[in-house]
Design a protein around this motif. Structure first.
Motif, PDB file in Angstrom:
ATOM      1  N   HIS A 130       3.762   9.432 -10.312  1.00  0.00           N
ATOM      2  CA  HIS A 130       3.052   9.504 -11.591  1.00  0.00           C
ATOM      3  C   HIS A 130       2.343  10.856 -11.729  1.00  0.00           C
ATOM      4  CE1 HIS A 130       0.874   8.125 -15.105  1.00  0.00           C
ATOM      5  NE2 HIS A 130      -0.276   8.464 -14.520  1.00  0.00           N
ATOM      6  N   THR A 131       1.672  11.293 -10.666  1.00  0.00           N
ATOM      7  CA  THR A 131       0.978  12.585 -10.701  1.00  0.00           C
ATOM      8  C   THR A 131       1.976  13.719 -10.893  1.00  0.00           C
ATOM      9  OG1 THR A 131      -0.674  11.670  -9.187  1.00  0.00           O
ATOM     10  CG2 THR A 131      -0.657  14.053  -9.430  1.00  0.00           C
ATOM     11  N   GLY A 132       3.126  13.627 -10.232  1.00  0.00           N
ATOM     12  CA  GLY A 132       4.164  14.649 -10.374  1.00  0.00           C
ATOM     13  C   GLY A 132       4.681  14.742 -11.796  1.00  0.00           C
ATOM     14  N   LYS A 133       4.867  13.582 -12.459  1.00  0.00           N
ATOM     15  CA  LYS A 133       5.336  13.572 -13.848  1.00  0.00           C
ATOM     16  C   LYS A 133       4.315  14.237 -14.763  1.00  0.00           C
ATOM     17  CE  LYS A 133       8.177   9.411 -13.556  1.00  0.00           C
ATOM     18  NZ  LYS A 133       8.258   7.989 -13.873  1.00  0.00           N
ATOM     19  N   ILE A 134       3.036  13.921 -14.548  1.00  0.00           N
ATOM     20  CA  ILE A 134       1.983  14.509 -15.379  1.00  0.00           C
ATOM     21  C   ILE A 134       1.982  16.032 -15.220  1.00  0.00           C
ATOM     22  CG2 ILE A 134      -0.532  14.736 -15.594  1.00  0.00           C
ATOM     23  CD1 ILE A 134      -0.717  11.753 -14.963  1.00  0.00           C
ATOM     24  N   LYS A 135       2.139  16.505 -13.985  1.00  0.00           N
ATOM     25  CA  LYS A 135       2.134  17.954 -13.740  1.00  0.00           C
ATOM     26  C   LYS A 135       3.393  18.608 -14.314  1.00  0.00           C
ATOM     27  CE  LYS A 135      -0.854  18.083  -9.741  1.00  0.00           C
ATOM     28  NZ  LYS A 135      -1.048  18.583  -8.383  1.00  0.00           N
ATOM     29  N   ALA A 136       4.509  17.888 -14.312  1.00  0.00           N
ATOM     30  CA  ALA A 136       5.759  18.438 -14.867  1.00  0.00           C
ATOM     31  C   ALA A 136       5.607  18.673 -16.379  1.00  0.00           C
ATOM     32  CB  ALA A 136       6.920  17.509 -14.588  1.00  0.00           C
ATOM     33  N   LEU A 137       4.827  17.828 -17.051  1.00  0.00           N
ATOM     34  CA  LEU A 137       4.620  17.995 -18.499  1.00  0.00           C
ATOM     35  C   LEU A 137       3.766  19.205 -18.844  1.00  0.00           C
ATOM     36  CD1 LEU A 137       3.987  14.261 -19.471  1.00  0.00           C
ATOM     37  CD2 LEU A 137       6.012  15.659 -19.986  1.00  0.00           C
ATOM     38  N   ARG A 138       3.057  19.738 -17.839  1.00  0.00           N
ATOM     39  CA  ARG A 138       2.212  20.910 -18.099  1.00  0.00           C
ATOM     40  C   ARG A 138       3.015  22.195 -18.202  1.00  0.00           C
ATOM     41  NH1 ARG A 138      -2.104  19.782 -13.312  1.00  0.00           N
ATOM     42  NH2 ARG A 138      -2.877  17.814 -14.076  1.00  0.00           N
ATOM     43  N   GLY A 139       4.271  22.152 -17.811  1.00  0.00           N
ATOM     44  CA  GLY A 139       5.088  23.373 -17.775  1.00  0.00           C
ATOM     45  C   GLY A 139       5.440  23.876 -19.168  1.00  0.00           C
ATOM     46  N   ALA A 146       0.840  -1.206   0.000  1.00  0.00           N
ATOM     47  CA  ALA A 146       0.000   0.000   0.000  1.00  0.00           C
ATOM     48  C   ALA A 146       0.872   1.252   0.000  1.00  0.00           C
ATOM     49  CB  ALA A 146      -0.933  -0.005   1.206  1.00  0.00           C
ATOM     50  N   LYS A 147       1.969   1.213   0.767  1.00  0.00           N
ATOM     51  CA  LYS A 147       2.900   2.351   0.786  1.00  0.00           C
ATOM     52  C   LYS A 147       3.541   2.545  -0.590  1.00  0.00           C
ATOM     53  CE  LYS A 147       4.348   2.115   5.637  1.00  0.00           C
ATOM     54  NZ  LYS A 147       5.480   1.847   6.526  1.00  0.00           N
ATOM     55  N   LYS A 148       3.937   1.433  -1.226  1.00  0.00           N
ATOM     56  CA  LYS A 148       4.571   1.502  -2.547  1.00  0.00           C
ATOM     57  C   LYS A 148       3.608   2.076  -3.585  1.00  0.00           C
ATOM     58  CE  LYS A 148       7.190  -1.388  -5.807  1.00  0.00           C
ATOM     59  NZ  LYS A 148       6.923  -0.506  -6.890  1.00  0.00           N
ATOM     60  N   LYS A 149       2.336   1.616  -3.549  1.00  0.00           N
ATOM     61  CA  LYS A 149       1.331   2.134  -4.490  1.00  0.00           C
ATOM     62  C   LYS A 149       1.129   3.627  -4.304  1.00  0.00           C
ATOM     63  CE  LYS A 149      -1.592  -1.954  -5.016  1.00  0.00           C
ATOM     64  NZ  LYS A 149      -2.876  -2.554  -4.642  1.00  0.00           N
ATOM     65  N   ARG A 150       1.105   4.076  -3.036  1.00  0.00           N
ATOM     66  CA  ARG A 150       0.896   5.488  -2.746  1.00  0.00           C
ATOM     67  C   ARG A 150       2.041   6.328  -3.317  1.00  0.00           C
ATOM     68  NH1 ARG A 150       3.150   7.476   1.345  1.00  0.00           N
ATOM     69  NH2 ARG A 150       2.905   9.676   1.727  1.00  0.00           N
ATOM     70  N   VAL A 151       3.273   5.896  -3.099  1.00  0.00           N
ATOM     71  CA  VAL A 151       4.442   6.635  -3.595  1.00  0.00           C
ATOM     72  C   VAL A 151       4.470   6.632  -5.123  1.00  0.00           C
ATOM     73  CG1 VAL A 151       6.974   6.667  -3.651  1.00  0.00           C
ATOM     74  CG2 VAL A 151       5.778   6.281  -1.502  1.00  0.00           C
ATOM     75  N   ASP A 152       4.181   5.480  -5.735  1.00  0.00           N
ATOM     76  CA  ASP A 152       4.155   5.391  -7.208  1.00  0.00           C
ATOM     77  C   ASP A 152       3.097   6.335  -7.783  1.00  0.00           C
ATOM     78  OD1 ASP A 152       6.165   3.535  -7.118  1.00  0.00           O
ATOM     79  OD2 ASP A 152       4.850   1.788  -7.451  1.00  0.00           O
ATOM     80  N   ASN A 153       1.936   6.383  -7.148  1.00  0.00           N
ATOM     81  CA  ASN A 153       0.855   7.264  -7.604  1.00  0.00           C
ATOM     82  C   ASN A 153       1.281   8.727  -7.507  1.00  0.00           C
ATOM     83  OD1 ASN A 153      -1.641   7.949  -8.586  1.00  0.00           O
ATOM     84  ND2 ASN A 153      -2.645   7.864  -6.586  1.00  0.00           N
ATOM     85  N   LYS A 154       1.961   9.084  -6.413  1.00  0.00           N
ATOM     86  CA  LYS A 154       2.447  10.461  -6.258  1.00  0.00           C
ATOM     87  C   LYS A 154       3.474  10.805  -7.337  1.00  0.00           C
ATOM     88  CE  LYS A 154       3.419  11.910  -2.022  1.00  0.00           C
ATOM     89  NZ  LYS A 154       2.653  12.895  -1.275  1.00  0.00           N
TER      90      LYS A 154
END
Length: 146
Positions: A134-143, A124-132
């Motif tokens: 992934h979300t960070g990468k998506i937001k980085a592409l918005r720049g 569960a901890k690993k899934k949470r970190v992976d999800n974070k």
């Protein structure tokens, strides 16, 4: 199971083993608010029920639990004040007030299970970190692209 709030032999039955004497409950008839036409100005159909927790014959553990509740119907002096005005007759409002008092006292008679402390699993901890990530990468592409 909720028992009907019947005052038999001057006693209010909360559970089969717990009863309250009617002498401990004080009723005041007051004028009701709201609809009712001229009747509302003439007849005192609403009921104010007062029940003093500290002076009651309840077991001490139930008294303590009632006093710990953050219920607006319980004032700082430990008196439960219930206003019943839903019905047009005094008897029905009295029954309603008694039923609400019964439900309040019944809520503290049940023993609450202690909470077991748990921890999130490694996956569960690993899934949470992976999800974070992934979300960070998506937001980085918005720049802005340089």
């Amino acid at each position: 199971m909720l028992y009907l709030p019947r005052v038999n032999n001057k006693m209010l039955t909360i559970t089969p083993s717990l009863t309250i004497s009617e002498n401990e409950i004080e009723f005041d008839a007051i004028r009701s608010m709201g609809k009712g036409g001229q009747n509302v100005n003439k007849v005192a159909t609403a009921i104010h029920l007062r029940f003093d927790i500290n002076q009651s014959s309840l077991p001490d553990i139930y008294k303590a639990r009632l006093l710990e509740l953050s219920d607006t119907r319980i004032n700082k002096d430990g008196i439960v004040v219930i206003k019943a005005q839903s019905f047009r007759t005094q008897e029905k409002n009295k029954d309603d007030a008694l039923q609400r008092l019964q439900a309040l006292i019944l809520s503290v008679t049940k023993e609450k299970k202690p909470r077991k402390a748990t921890r999130p699993s490694l996956s569960a901890k690993k899934k949470r970190v992976d999800n974070k990530k992934h979300t960070g990468k998506i937001k980085a592409l918005r720049g802005r692209i340089y």
